[in-house]
Design an enzyme around this catalytic site. Structure first.
Site, mmCIF file in Angstrom:
data_model
loop_
_atom_site.group_PDB
_atom_site.id
_atom_site.type_symbol
_atom_site.label_atom_id
_atom_site.label_comp_id
_atom_site.label_asym_id
_atom_site.label_seq_id
_atom_site.Cartn_x
_atom_site.Cartn_y
_atom_site.Cartn_z
ATOM 1 N N LYS A 80 -4.434 46.773 126.324
ATOM 2 C CA LYS A 80 -4.676 46.242 124.979
ATOM 3 C C LYS A 80 -5.862 45.284 124.922
ATOM 4 O O LYS A 80 -6.630 45.302 123.951
ATOM 5 C CB LYS A 80 -3.412 45.567 124.452
ATOM 6 N N ASP A 117 1.577 44.371 117.188
ATOM 7 C CA ASP A 117 2.672 43.916 118.033
ATOM 8 C C ASP A 117 3.277 42.622 117.524
ATOM 9 O O ASP A 117 4.502 42.455 117.487
ATOM 10 C CB ASP A 117 2.189 43.711 119.475
#
Length: 296
Positions: A80, A117
């Site tokens: 990420k 997220d």
């Protein structure tokens, strides 16, 4: 439009592609969530897993972004942070966290990065009855998931976020980014701070495998401290099992992804895609199918 869930299994030359990239990928739940959504919307699209080691991520990403029928990429552990630097532009939420978990191809071929997220985690936390306002939080792990969760919790009004990561360079960089947005409310520590924590989050990969050590000892936590894990498979990690046995409320990893579905629907412009499909006359769709034996 007719809802035909079997359409997700019908791959053709016109199928639009989405990839979820990680190391490992056997645990990812995104295909089981997104593919039924594509089918329910009547879209000829499919999300598939791509297992990529960290040393090959940049090369694979550049190949994916040059694939003309690929419309989106989901990014999971441990890529990420690396994905942020490869996007052409990113949202403020992604910039604050220093990571992206979704990328969208724009009409001009550029790729926009976003991070869901954090908001997915905060939504799951709130729906479980734990309001973040005023909480004192410890996040163990400052990678992509940990950074996004920290940023979202600060945005949601927690009083303080203490972050721990043995990678002190990554930790210090995250604290500096967060401090630019929420001065004085984020701190990096060389050992995890649990003394007065209301919520402790495991944002490391520890717990994916049965023989993984615990990321921290739940016996060090204050009574009734909420323990959360970002790991989705297995559902009950060793940490959550041990914490629950000690009487701590626990929060499983799956809601963090489950609450992102509506966000993906908007981010990937799936409604617009449905409208485009509905605008095509049935005869045109039929004419686009090559006779048997003439295609690849």
């Amino acid at each position: 439009m007719e809802n035909n869930s079997s359409r997700a299994l019908s791959i053709s030359g016109a199928t639009r592609l989405y990839a979820v990239v990680g190391d490992p990928v056997a645990q990812v739940r995104a295909p089981s969530l997104l593919n039924p959504l594509f089918a329910a919307l009547g879209l000829n699209s499919v999300l598939f897993p791509v297992h990529v080691r960290p040393d090959a991520f940049a090369e694979v990403f550049q190949g994916l972004r040059k694939t003309d029928n690929l419309d989106g990429i989901l990014v999971t552990i441990p890529h990420k942070a690396a994905a942020l630097g490869l996007a052409d532009e990113v949202s403020p939420a992604a910039a604050a966290s220093g990571a992206v978990n979704a990328l969208r191809r724009e009409p001009d071929g550029r790729w926009t990065g976003e991070n869901f997220d954090g908001i997915g985690f905060v939504t799951g936390l709130t729906e479980a009855g734990h309001r973040p306002e005023g909480m004192r939080v410890t996040v163990v792990g400052s990678g992509g998931a940990g950074s996004a969760i920290a940023a979202a919790l600060l945005s949601a009004g927690v009083a303080r976020v203490s972050l721990y990561d043995p990678d002190t360079g990554r930790l210090d960089a995250l604290v500096a980014r967060l401090d630019a947005y929420w001065p004085g409310r984020a701190e990096g520590t060389r050992t995890p701070v649990f003394t007065d924590a209301d919520l402790v989050v495991n944002a490391t990969p520890l717990g994916m495998r049965a023989d993984d050590p615990l990321p921290f000892d739940p016996r060090d936590l204050p009574p009734r401290c909420v323990v959360a894990d970002v790991i989705m498979k297995p559902r009950e990690t060793g940490l959550l099992r041990a914490a629950a046995a000690l009487g701590h409320p626990v929060l499983y990893g799956a809601p963090m992804l489950d609450h992102q579905l509506d966000l993906y629907r908007t981010f990937f412009r799936l409604v617009e895609a449905v409208e485009a499909v509905e605008a095509v006359e049935p005869v045109e769709a039929g004419e686009a199918v090559a006779p048997e034996g003439t295609g690849q």
